[in-house]
Design an enzyme around this catalytic site. Sequence first.
Site, PDB file in Angstrom:
ATOM      1  N   GLY A  15       0.809  -1.214   0.000  1.00  0.00           N
ATOM      2  CA  GLY A  15       0.000   0.000   0.000  1.00  0.00           C
ATOM      3  C   GLY A  15       0.840   1.262   0.000  1.00  0.00           C
ATOM      4  N   ARG A  18       0.243   5.631  -1.864  1.00  0.00           N
ATOM      5  CA  ARG A  18      -0.339   6.832  -1.265  1.00  0.00           C
ATOM      6  C   ARG A  18      -0.073   6.851   0.234  1.00  0.00           C
ATOM      7  NH1 ARG A  18      -6.517   6.906  -3.768  1.00  0.00           N
ATOM      8  NH2 ARG A  18      -5.968   7.224  -5.964  1.00  0.00           N
ATOM      9  N   VAL A  68      -3.459  -7.963  -1.747  1.00  0.00           N
ATOM     10  CA  VAL A  68      -2.707  -8.656  -0.706  1.00  0.00           C
ATOM     11  C   VAL A  68      -3.588  -9.464   0.237  1.00  0.00           C
ATOM     12  CG1 VAL A  68      -0.659  -7.187  -0.746  1.00  0.00           C
ATOM     13  CG2 VAL A  68      -2.623  -6.515   0.640  1.00  0.00           C
ATOM     14  N   ASN A  94       1.771  -2.509   5.523  1.00  0.00           N
ATOM     15  CA  ASN A  94       1.118  -1.227   5.798  1.00  0.00           C
ATOM     16  C   ASN A  94      -0.361  -1.217   5.442  1.00  0.00           C
ATOM     17  OD1 ASN A  94       0.960   1.871   5.966  1.00  0.00           O
ATOM     18  ND2 ASN A  94       0.551   1.508   3.792  1.00  0.00           N
ATOM     19  N   TYR A 161     -11.688  -3.104  13.093  1.00  0.00           N
ATOM     20  CA  TYR A 161     -10.340  -2.559  12.936  1.00  0.00           C
ATOM     21  C   TYR A 161      -9.523  -2.784  14.195  1.00  0.00           C
ATOM     22  CZ  TYR A 161      -6.665   0.889  11.958  1.00  0.00           C
ATOM     23  OH  TYR A 161      -5.458   1.513  11.752  1.00  0.00           O
ATOM     24  N   ALA A 163     -10.052  -5.039  16.482  1.00  0.00           N
ATOM     25  CA  ALA A 163      -9.840  -6.476  16.642  1.00  0.00           C
ATOM     26  C   ALA A 163      -8.735  -6.970  15.714  1.00  0.00           C
ATOM     27  CB  ALA A 163     -11.138  -7.232  16.367  1.00  0.00           C
ATOM     28  N   ALA A 164      -8.742  -6.491  14.469  1.00  0.00           N
ATOM     29  CA  ALA A 164      -7.722  -6.913  13.514  1.00  0.00           C
ATOM     30  C   ALA A 164      -6.337  -6.433  13.934  1.00  0.00           C
ATOM     31  CB  ALA A 164      -8.063  -6.387  12.125  1.00  0.00           C
ATOM     32  N   LYS A 165      -6.230  -5.199  14.406  1.00  0.00           N
ATOM     33  CA  LYS A 165      -4.929  -4.679  14.815  1.00  0.00           C
ATOM     34  C   LYS A 165      -4.413  -5.390  16.060  1.00  0.00           C
ATOM     35  CE  LYS A 165      -4.087  -1.648  11.587  1.00  0.00           C
ATOM     36  NZ  LYS A 165      -3.076  -1.972  10.551  1.00  0.00           N
TER      37      LYS A 165
END
Length: 246
Positions: A15, A18, A68, A94, A161, A163-165
Amino acid sequence: MDGPDLSSQTVLVTGSARGLGRELLLAAAERGASVAVHYHTSADDAREVADAARDRGAPEATTVQGDVTDPESVDGVFAAVEADLGPVDCLVNNVGDFAPVHWEELDLDAWQGVMDTNLTATYLCAKRALPAMRERGFGRIVNVGYASAEKGLVDPVNFPYFAAKAGVLMFTRMLAADTQDDGITVNAVSPYVVENSDEFPAELPRGRPASFEDVARPVLFFLDPENEYVSGENVEVDGGWLPEDV
């Protein structure tokens, strides 16, 4: 900004067409790394970043397209980097979408998208990078987390978000332990609000968001080839934020 000598390294930042990913990749380019600009749909932006990387000192820069969250696409991304630049020495995971709405308002596709871009993508890219790193006895992996995720930060808004992190940080520590005899380090850098964030809270630590340089400094520290003993760590770039309220 000072930093390590990366002139012998090939760096892939997912990623990186940008935003924060772009700036992390250019920071590596400024320190002499050959760089791979990964993008999903932003081809024009990726080409511009590759040109900027060459201007800032990268001996080689290429662009690679792929999703990805898909294993076959991830394999294609790495195969393209390997063909153009050689094996990936340093991987920065990222990519990561978010959905700043109440969890009950999310449909399954939105929920899965947040989980996949943040956690599944990190898993897939690290898994694909590891065999070549293990074969060479060297590798650096940096995963982008979120400040206070390891403290169990939860809120009904943007919950997948968080939870994923949290999963990203658990994966980071597991992988650091699993690669401790392979010459590989795996670490995380976890910002709070960065200068390009979509939304800003009413009050920010130190009166401002994190700059791109604030985030790049610990990333570069973890990418340093001479930094071979610090692994499984997480640096929060949050200005001292204490999340009493989300």
